[in-house]
Design a protein around this motif. Structure first.
Motif, mmCIF file in Angstrom:
data_model
loop_
_atom_site.group_PDB
_atom_site.id
_atom_site.type_symbol
_atom_site.label_atom_id
_atom_site.label_comp_id
_atom_site.label_asym_id
_atom_site.label_seq_id
_atom_site.Cartn_x
_atom_site.Cartn_y
_atom_site.Cartn_z
ATOM 1 N N THR A 158 0.772 -0.852 0.109
ATOM 2 C CA THR A 158 -0.114 0.216 0.064
ATOM 3 C C THR A 158 0.835 1.290 -0.030
ATOM 4 O O THR A 158 1.939 1.090 0.409
ATOM 5 C CB THR A 158 -0.659 0.151 1.398
ATOM 6 N N GLN A 288 -5.475 0.094 4.740
ATOM 7 C CA GLN A 288 -4.766 -0.887 3.230
ATOM 8 C C GLN A 288 -5.857 -2.228 3.334
ATOM 9 O O GLN A 288 -6.897 -2.042 4.210
ATOM 10 C CB GLN A 288 -4.122 -1.478 4.210
ATOM 11 N N LEU A 293 -4.983 -6.660 -1.254
ATOM 12 C CA LEU A 293 -3.367 -7.116 -1.339
ATOM 13 C C LEU A 293 -3.691 -8.497 -1.799
ATOM 14 O O LEU A 293 -2.040 -8.560 -2.596
ATOM 15 C CB LEU A 293 -2.956 -6.355 -0.169
ATOM 16 N N LEU A 315 -1.008 0.109 -3.934
ATOM 17 C CA LEU A 315 -2.472 0.007 -3.756
ATOM 18 C C LEU A 315 -2.432 1.357 -3.244
ATOM 19 O O LEU A 315 -1.324 1.680 -2.176
ATOM 20 C CB LEU A 315 -3.694 -0.768 -2.867
ATOM 21 N N LYS A 316 -3.774 2.056 -3.559
ATOM 22 C CA LYS A 316 -4.443 3.524 -2.270
ATOM 23 C C LYS A 316 -4.739 2.913 -1.196
ATOM 24 O O LYS A 316 -5.757 2.386 -0.917
ATOM 25 C CB LYS A 316 -4.699 4.500 -3.300
ATOM 26 N N PRO A 317 -4.018 3.695 -0.366
ATOM 27 C CA PRO A 317 -4.953 3.434 0.963
ATOM 28 C C PRO A 317 -6.307 4.583 0.974
ATOM 29 O O PRO A 317 -6.470 5.689 0.084
ATOM 30 C CB PRO A 317 -3.454 4.067 1.852
#
Length: 331
Positions: A158, A288, A293, A315-317
């Protein structure tokens, strides 16, 4: 590319003996099998990629990470990986590791011996022996929150820099200037990244990062008792925590000291574990998407197995605002 014939020539044995050693046949000695495996790894042998659906086997190796129930950080990551694996007719073995396992057998040899096409490593620290061995592996491998330049190794995680930035902006908008960071254990890449992210965010919002308000604990609640009093003595009005577990310990310690949250001190976590909603007050945190994920890790592993070298997937939080943050009481 090294072939079974090359290994047989190196050892002076038949091709069938090498094949039996690589495939776990029981009609050769364990000593010969180990010799075949060691030689295959030494020569850089890799099984043919792109096996037929239903035949591929991969594993999740887990060290120092809880994953057996939904309240634990690793649970949804493992679940997401398994869900994607099922759709691709891939068999997954979840293997808890320990120091004895890691030192008893080399990583490549372990993977070859057990017929695994690739692995997802969770919870490993930078100094772990298996992490060091990845510098030379030709086994498709995905790491969580860890990076290795080897083209056979990918990194999924993340974007902690974006997550920390959102948290500091949130506290800045509430007027906080003396913000502390209670980080995780030192020998961990994500810990180092979160410290750098904190420093960058503080600078971005024209806030001074006080070294006395930055500390490394561990990713457990109990570490909070060693640092919270020091933060308060140096004027902290907000505490940024590297995980929700750390934040839960901070909330407990503040309550024990008679400090009100968020009236006196604001607290922010990282992860958005189920516990974050149940804490009192409920925890403002950086979410997250752990299920994604796990799914992303499997997708990356599939690509690596098929010879596509993917370096990193981030990945975007998301900032989840709850009751543990509020205005700076000193304004």
């Amino acid at each position: 590319m090294v072939t079974i014939k090359d290994i047989a020539n190196k050892l002076g044995v038949s091709i069938s003996t090498v094949s039996k050693g690589l495939n776990g046949a029981d009609d050769i000695s364990e000593e010969m099998r180990q010799m075949v495996l060691d030689t295959a790894v030494e020569m850089g042998y890799a099984p043919k990629r792109g096996k037929k659906p239903g035949k591929r086997r991969v594993c999740i190796l887990i060290e120092n990470l809880e994953y057996e129930n939904i309240d634990q950080f690793g649970y949804e990551i493992v679940l997401g990986f398994k869900l994607s694996a099922v759709r691709h007719h891939c068999e997954v073995s979840v293997i808890p590791t320990n120091l004895n396992l890691l030192t008893r057998e080399k990583y490549d040899c372990f993977m070859l011996k057990n017929g695994f096409s690739g692995a997802f490593l969770l919870g490993f620290a930078l100094h772990d022996d298996y992490i060091q061995q990845l510098n030379k592996t030709n086994v498709a491998t995905v790491l969580l929150d860890n990076y290795n330049p080897n083209p056979f190794v990918g990194y999924v995680g993340t974007d902690g820099y974006h997550g920390i930035d959102m948290a500091i902006k949130h506290l800045h908008d509430y007027g906080h200037k003396k913000i502390a960071l209670l980080n995780g254990s030192k020998n961990c890449m994500v810990t180092n990244d979160r410290r750098l992210a904190f420093l960058q965010a503080m600078e971005r919002y024209s806030l001074k990062a006080d070294p006395k308000l930055i500390a490394n604990g561990y990713y457990v609640a109990d570490c909070a008792k060693d640092y919270v009093s020091t933060f308060l003595n140096h004027g902290a009005t907000a505490i940024m925590c590297a995980s929700d577990l750390i934040a839960s310990g901070v909330l407990y310690e503040l309550k024990r000291l008679g400090v009100r949250v968020p009236r006196d001190v604001s607290v922010v976590g990282f992860d958005d574990l189920p516990i974050a909603r149940r804490l009192s007050p409920s925890l403002t945190t950086i979410r997250q998407d752990r299920l994604s994920l796990g799914k992303s890790a499997f997708m990356m592993l599939e690509e690596l197995i098929n010879g596509i070298n993917i370096s990193k997937v981030l990945l975007k939080p998301e900032l989840i605002v709850r009751d543990s943050t509020g205005p700076n009481p000193k304004l």
